[in-house]
Scaffold this motif. Structure first.
Motif, PDB file in Angstrom:
ATOM      1  N   LYS A 105      -6.991  -6.363   9.753  1.00  0.00           N
ATOM      2  CA  LYS A 105      -7.335  -7.052  10.989  1.00  0.00           C
ATOM      3  C   LYS A 105      -7.565  -8.551  10.791  1.00  0.00           C
ATOM      4  O   LYS A 105      -7.864  -9.257  11.739  1.00  0.00           O
ATOM      5  N   ARG A 106      -7.410  -9.002   9.570  1.00  0.00           N
ATOM      6  CA  ARG A 106      -7.639 -10.414   9.276  1.00  0.00           C
ATOM      7  C   ARG A 106      -6.625 -11.285  10.014  1.00  0.00           C
ATOM      8  O   ARG A 106      -5.431 -11.006  10.024  1.00  0.00           O
ATOM      9  N   LYS A 107      -7.084 -12.389  10.604  1.00  0.00           N
ATOM     10  CA  LYS A 107      -6.214 -13.229  11.416  1.00  0.00           C
ATOM     11  C   LYS A 107      -5.378 -14.189  10.580  1.00  0.00           C
ATOM     12  O   LYS A 107      -4.252 -14.499  10.926  1.00  0.00           O
ATOM     13  N   THR A 108      -5.932 -14.692   9.491  1.00  0.00           N
ATOM     14  CA  THR A 108      -5.184 -15.622   8.657  1.00  0.00           C
ATOM     15  C   THR A 108      -3.981 -14.919   8.055  1.00  0.00           C
ATOM     16  O   THR A 108      -4.102 -13.803   7.553  1.00  0.00           O
ATOM     17  N   PRO A 109      -2.791 -15.521   8.088  1.00  0.00           N
ATOM     18  CA  PRO A 109      -1.597 -14.830   7.583  1.00  0.00           C
ATOM     19  C   PRO A 109      -1.668 -14.561   6.087  1.00  0.00           C
ATOM     20  O   PRO A 109      -2.241 -15.333   5.324  1.00  0.00           O
ATOM     21  N   TYR A 110      -1.068 -13.447   5.682  1.00  0.00           N
ATOM     22  CA  TYR A 110      -1.001 -13.100   4.267  1.00  0.00           C
ATOM     23  C   TYR A 110       0.270 -13.677   3.663  1.00  0.00           C
ATOM     24  O   TYR A 110       1.360 -13.549   4.225  1.00  0.00           O
ATOM     25  N   HIS A 111       0.120 -14.294   2.494  1.00  0.00           N
ATOM     26  CA  HIS A 111       1.259 -14.844   1.761  1.00  0.00           C
ATOM     27  C   HIS A 111       1.740 -13.757   0.799  1.00  0.00           C
ATOM     28  O   HIS A 111       1.107 -13.485  -0.210  1.00  0.00           O
ATOM     29  N   ILE A 112       2.878 -13.140   1.115  1.00  0.00           N
ATOM     30  CA  ILE A 112       3.406 -12.015   0.344  1.00  0.00           C
ATOM     31  C   ILE A 112       4.321 -12.532  -0.754  1.00  0.00           C
ATOM     32  O   ILE A 112       5.274 -13.272  -0.484  1.00  0.00           O
ATOM     33  N   LEU A 113       4.054 -12.121  -2.013  1.00  0.00           N
ATOM     34  CA  LEU A 113       4.866 -12.578  -3.124  1.00  0.00           C
ATOM     35  C   LEU A 113       5.709 -11.472  -3.765  1.00  0.00           C
ATOM     36  O   LEU A 113       6.724 -11.763  -4.392  1.00  0.00           O
ATOM     37  N   ASP A 114       5.296 -10.213  -3.634  1.00  0.00           N
ATOM     38  CA  ASP A 114       6.103  -9.141  -4.228  1.00  0.00           C
ATOM     39  C   ASP A 114       5.791  -7.829  -3.526  1.00  0.00           C
ATOM     40  O   ASP A 114       4.699  -7.647  -2.960  1.00  0.00           O
ATOM     41  N   ILE A 115       6.769  -6.919  -3.565  1.00  0.00           N
ATOM     42  CA  ILE A 115       6.631  -5.582  -2.981  1.00  0.00           C
ATOM     43  C   ILE A 115       7.312  -4.595  -3.923  1.00  0.00           C
ATOM     44  O   ILE A 115       8.353  -4.911  -4.502  1.00  0.00           O
ATOM     45  N   ASP A 116       6.725  -3.418  -4.075  1.00  0.00           N
ATOM     46  CA  ASP A 116       7.401  -2.329  -4.766  1.00  0.00           C
ATOM     47  C   ASP A 116       7.132  -1.042  -3.996  1.00  0.00           C
ATOM     48  O   ASP A 116       6.116  -0.917  -3.289  1.00  0.00           O
ATOM     49  N   ALA A 117       8.053  -0.094  -4.119  1.00  0.00           N
ATOM     50  CA  ALA A 117       7.925   1.164  -3.390  1.00  0.00           C
ATOM     51  C   ALA A 117       8.529   2.287  -4.217  1.00  0.00           C
ATOM     52  O   ALA A 117       9.507   2.097  -4.940  1.00  0.00           O
ATOM     53  N   ASP A 118       7.921   3.479  -4.125  1.00  0.00           N
ATOM     54  CA  ASP A 118       8.500   4.686  -4.711  1.00  0.00           C
ATOM     55  C   ASP A 118       8.532   5.758  -3.631  1.00  0.00           C
ATOM     56  O   ASP A 118       8.439   5.446  -2.438  1.00  0.00           O
ATOM     57  N   ASP A 119       8.645   7.024  -4.024  1.00  0.00           N
ATOM     58  CA  ASP A 119       8.761   8.094  -3.034  1.00  0.00           C
ATOM     59  C   ASP A 119       7.483   8.298  -2.231  1.00  0.00           C
ATOM     60  O   ASP A 119       7.511   8.974  -1.192  1.00  0.00           O
ATOM     61  N   THR A 120       6.371   7.761  -2.709  1.00  0.00           N
ATOM     62  CA  THR A 120       5.092   7.964  -2.034  1.00  0.00           C
ATOM     63  C   THR A 120       4.433   6.655  -1.618  1.00  0.00           C
ATOM     64  O   THR A 120       3.990   6.501  -0.486  1.00  0.00           O
ATOM     65  N   HIS A 121       4.355   5.712  -2.542  1.00  0.00           N
ATOM     66  CA  HIS A 121       3.556   4.517  -2.338  1.00  0.00           C
ATOM     67  C   HIS A 121       4.403   3.307  -1.946  1.00  0.00           C
ATOM     68  O   HIS A 121       5.572   3.209  -2.277  1.00  0.00           O
ATOM     69  N   VAL A 122       3.726   2.381  -1.277  1.00  0.00           N
ATOM     70  CA  VAL A 122       4.218   1.017  -1.097  1.00  0.00           C
ATOM     71  C   VAL A 122       3.081   0.099  -1.494  1.00  0.00           C
ATOM     72  O   VAL A 122       1.931   0.304  -1.083  1.00  0.00           O
ATOM     73  N   VAL A 123       3.379  -0.915  -2.311  1.00  0.00           N
ATOM     74  CA  VAL A 123       2.341  -1.836  -2.755  1.00  0.00           C
ATOM     75  C   VAL A 123       2.821  -3.257  -2.529  1.00  0.00           C
ATOM     76  O   VAL A 123       3.996  -3.577  -2.721  1.00  0.00           O
ATOM     77  N   VAL A 124       1.901  -4.108  -2.081  1.00  0.00           N
ATOM     78  CA  VAL A 124       2.207  -5.491  -1.725  1.00  0.00           C
ATOM     79  C   VAL A 124       1.291  -6.410  -2.514  1.00  0.00           C
ATOM     80  O   VAL A 124       0.066  -6.223  -2.530  1.00  0.00           O
ATOM     81  N   ALA A 125       1.860  -7.416  -3.171  1.00  0.00           N
ATOM     82  CA  ALA A 125       1.088  -8.427  -3.894  1.00  0.00           C
ATOM     83  C   ALA A 125       1.000  -9.682  -3.043  1.00  0.00           C
ATOM     84  O   ALA A 125       2.004 -10.117  -2.461  1.00  0.00           O
ATOM     85  N   THR A 126      -0.186 -10.280  -2.978  1.00  0.00           N
ATOM     86  CA  THR A 126      -0.392 -11.468  -2.151  1.00  0.00           C
ATOM     87  C   THR A 126      -0.905 -12.633  -2.985  1.00  0.00           C
ATOM     88  O   THR A 126      -1.389 -12.461  -4.102  1.00  0.00           O
ATOM     89  N   PHE A 127      -0.803 -13.799  -2.403  1.00  0.00           N
ATOM     90  CA  PHE A 127      -1.355 -15.009  -2.997  1.00  0.00           C
ATOM     91  C   PHE A 127      -2.742 -15.235  -2.419  1.00  0.00           C
ATOM     92  O   PHE A 127      -2.898 -15.674  -1.286  1.00  0.00           O
ATOM     93  N   GLY A 128      -3.772 -14.856  -3.190  1.00  0.00           N
ATOM     94  CA  GLY A 128      -5.146 -15.120  -2.779  1.00  0.00           C
ATOM     95  C   GLY A 128      -5.887 -13.958  -2.174  1.00  0.00           C
ATOM     96  O   GLY A 128      -7.106 -14.057  -1.960  1.00  0.00           O
ATOM     97  N   ARG A 129      -5.199 -12.821  -1.880  1.00  0.00           N
ATOM     98  CA  ARG A 129      -5.871 -11.695  -1.222  1.00  0.00           C
ATOM     99  C   ARG A 129      -5.667 -10.377  -1.957  1.00  0.00           C
ATOM    100  O   ARG A 129      -5.807  -9.299  -1.370  1.00  0.00           O
ATOM    101  N   GLY A 130      -5.312 -10.438  -3.231  1.00  0.00           N
ATOM    102  CA  GLY A 130      -5.181  -9.218  -4.013  1.00  0.00           C
ATOM    103  C   GLY A 130      -3.947  -8.423  -3.640  1.00  0.00           C
ATOM    104  O   GLY A 130      -2.905  -8.965  -3.294  1.00  0.00           O
ATOM    105  N   ILE A 131      -4.078  -7.077  -3.701  1.00  0.00           N
ATOM    106  CA  ILE A 131      -2.962  -6.196  -3.378  1.00  0.00           C
ATOM    107  C   ILE A 131      -3.332  -5.285  -2.215  1.00  0.00           C
ATOM    108  O   ILE A 131      -4.510  -5.016  -1.959  1.00  0.00           O
ATOM    109  N   PHE A 132      -2.290  -4.811  -1.530  1.00  0.00           N
ATOM    110  CA  PHE A 132      -2.450  -3.798  -0.492  1.00  0.00           C
ATOM    111  C   PHE A 132      -1.617  -2.599  -0.911  1.00  0.00           C
ATOM    112  O   PHE A 132      -0.433  -2.731  -1.222  1.00  0.00           O
ATOM    113  N   LEU A 133      -2.234  -1.426  -0.908  1.00  0.00           N
ATOM    114  CA  LEU A 133      -1.594  -0.202  -1.376  1.00  0.00           C
ATOM    115  C   LEU A 133      -1.578   0.816  -0.251  1.00  0.00           C
ATOM    116  O   LEU A 133      -2.599   1.086   0.381  1.00  0.00           O
TER     117      LEU A 133
END
Length: 647
Positions: A73-101
């Protein structure tokens, strides 16, 4: 609904259903007269499932199939630097906000970030020897899902791995690696061997990270500053077998059965700097600042695809194969390329779509959708579906001004063929999001031993080791600025190539890159100081932004301005919106208003300044305590685009 739209809708439904063998109509009941065949000879084998159809770019370009992915719900945009996905998970790496799994393919998300500092009272109750339960850095350049582990590459604090089953972390930084600012660019696994390519050589582990072995110049690497890395094993095409390394000055191939070689522009590549290497079957694709190089014969010949061939202008950040085409993400938009011919089939430019900022990463998820990570958010492209149409935002209305100053225009202290780009994560006056002290200069990350040169005519007034242990050269320049003496400082050198009293010209060799003193990686720290006295620049001098003195890259400009509250500077305010494509290993995310112990330019009186911004119109935003101020500037080559924020 007119006939054309009806036909288009029917086509979309067919496109959506075809990959899964068609869509059943719940309104149609089976005919009762149909008799099932009992004779095996009469039973026909079902037709093979068709391949996913090529994407219809005309439907995609209408913007109706772009779905924004809401990570929080954060309003400030996320700077996305990398994404990976397998049969179950999707993970996103950001600049300054850690990862989203996401454990369910991208429906629900959980954020993992570095814990905020705790009070001293709470810290006493924490066992420092307890196994890691949290991420060590929020500034992440890459993520890799390997088996039951998630490997994470950070920009400034080494790399780590999280066990997905219990969410526990192990981390390797300066204590284990002796250096932590390694800028890991790739992770490759072959059997039990995991290899991480960094700006300080290759790091290998055969025991899942319990110990690492470094391979560098002593092991035959042509350079330890690796921008990209790929490995083709024995089960791959023979001509591609071996290690491929992207360097600042070429593509290096080390093969087990053929001579080692380094490919450059002389072999047909569009540029010597190799930012990325992609192996697609028997096809070799490399990313460079001047376009793609595509080879079907292991680098013997190349098809070049760049701006001249129709790609959106700017740096190329990622490529991926999706539904029969090669998709290319650049600083200015998305393109589809026929890899067999190199022909650009379609272009989707920023501003003509929901996309407004550079495309950093492309990834295909388990549902065969294209995930597009940009500098201001994550999008899911689902051709054939009927997502809600996303509103398109046009260019902002320019309300900033353009300025020019009488600064000297110096050459860069690093020469051609090496990394001449300024580190965008730790610029002048910034704290890297509060992780470090206020920075009094800028960084040029290069391998140890890279030559350092004087930026302009002057005299060497200092060449010695400082009490901190850093080797420093200081040049007092002949040209003054605003009535002051101007000094340039070159810090962390591994060797001196000059001495006090020596007269230098622009380009004179004065030292070599190193990491002497308080440095955690090989780099040149470059400063500019002003003083009313003709001394050595160490006393009675102020530190000002080197970005205002160095020449911009060809065709680039500067964004500068102020962030004030009733005329008072707001130190550390974060400004979002501009785009600086290079270098990819230390990417741009946002810039901060100057902190303590640095000074604005005596003429401009600015609170921030960023060099090497591509020309264009940029919306800028600053948020302070839930209040947001905006500005819109136009960047022109060689000029300063000026913006003012008032709270």
């Amino acid at each position: 609904m007119d006939r054309a739209w009806k036909l288009a809708l029917v086509g979309l439904l067919v496109t959506a259903c075809a990959p899964w063998g068609g869509c059943a109509d719940p309104e149609v009941k089976p005919d009762k007269k149909v008799v099932e065949a009992t004779d095996p000879a009469q039973i026909k084998a079902p037709p093979p499932a068709p391949e996913p159809p090529p994407v219809d770019w005309r439907t995609l370009s209408k913007g109706g199939f772009w779905e924004p992915v809401v990570l929080s719900k954060r309003k400030t945009p996320y700077h996305i630097l990398d994404i990976d996905a397998d049969d179950t998970h999707v993970v996103v790496a950001t600049f300054g906000r850690g990862i989203f799994l996401s454990p369910d393919g991208g429906k629900k998300w959980r954020n993992f970030d570095k814990p905020r500092k705790r009070s001293k009272r709470r810290r006493r109750n924490v066992n420092p020897n307890e196994p890691g339960k949290a991420l060590k850095s929020n500034y992440l350049s890459g993520v890799d899902l390997i088996g039951t582990d998630l490997w994470v590459r950070s920009i400034g604090h080494g790399f780590g791995v999280m066990a997905l089953r219990d969410r526990t972390w192990r981390w390797w930084s300066s204590r284990q690696l002796k250096k932590e600012f390694l800028f890991p660019t790739e992770l490759v696994q072959q059997g039990r061997i995991k290899t991480i390519a960094t700006a300080d050589g290759l790091w290998e582990t055969v025991n899942n990270g319990r110990s690492f072995t470094k391979k560098g110049a002593q092991d035959g690497l042509p350079s330890e500053y690796l921008l990209s890395y790929a490995v083709v094993g024995k089960d791959g095409p023979d001509a591609l077998e071996g290690q491929w390394m992207g360097l600042l000055n070429g593509l290096y191939h080390q093969a087990p059965v053929r001579p080692t070689r380094t490919l450059t522009t002389a072999n047909g590549l569009p540029d010597d700097r190799i930012d990325g290497i992609h192996i697609e079957g028997s096809r070799l694709i490399v990313r460079t600042p001047k376009g793609l190089g595509i080879s079907d014969d292991a680098g013997e010949s190349w098809r070049v695809v760049g701006e001249r061939q129709g790609l959106p202008a700017g740096q190329i950040y990622d490529v991926t194969m999706w539904r029969g085409g090669l998709w290319v993400g650049t600083a200015a938009g998305l393109a589809q390329v026929d890899p067999a011919t190199g022909k650009v089939q379609a272009v989707f430019r920023n501003g003509e779509s929901p996309l407004r900022n550079q495309i950093n990463v492309l990834q295909v998820d388990r549902a065969d959708n294209l995930l597009v990570g940009t500098s201001d958010g994550l999008w899911r492209v689902t051709p054939g579906s009927q997502n809600a149409v996303v509103g398109q935002e046009g260019a902002c209305q320019v309300d900033g001004s353009s300025r020019q100053t009488q600064h000297p225009k110096w050459i860069r202290p690093i020469g051609e063929g090496f990394n001449r780009f300024i580190d965008q994560t730790y610029m002048f006056g910034q704290t890297w999001g509060g992780q470090f002290g206020v920075h009094k200069g800028v960084e040029f990350n290069n391998a140890e031993g890279t030559e350092v040169r004087a930026v302009a005519r002057g005299q060497v007034v200092y060449a010695d080791k400082r009490p901190s242990g850093a080797n420093v050269v200081i040049v007092r320049h002949d040209e003054r600025y605003s009535g002051r003496y101007v000094y340039s400082l070159y810090v962390h050198l591994s060797a001196f190539l000059t001495q006090v009293g020596t007269r230098v010209e622009a380009g004179t060799r004065i030292g070599r890159v190193g990491h002497t003193g308080p440095a955690t990686n090989d780099h040149l720290h470059f400063e500019v100081r002003l003083s009313m006295e003709p001394g050595d620049g160490l006393k009675d001098a102020i530190s000002v932004n080197p970005a205002l003195f160095l020449e911009s890259l060809p065709g680039r400009g500067i964004i500068a301005g102020t962030v004030r509250n009733k005329g008072k500077r707001i130190k550390g305010a974060q400004v979002y919106g501009p785009m600086v494509p290079e270098p990819q290993e230390t990417p741009f995310g946002f810039f901060e208003a100057y902190g303590k112990n640095v000074s604005p330019d005596p003429v401009l009186d600015e609170d921030f300044a960023v060099l090497d911004v591509p020309p264009g119109v940029y919306p800028l935003t600053v948020t302070i305590k839930n209040k947001t101020a905006t500005a819109c500037v136009k960047v022109e080559p060689g000029k300063i685009a000026w913006a003012e924020f008032e709270f």
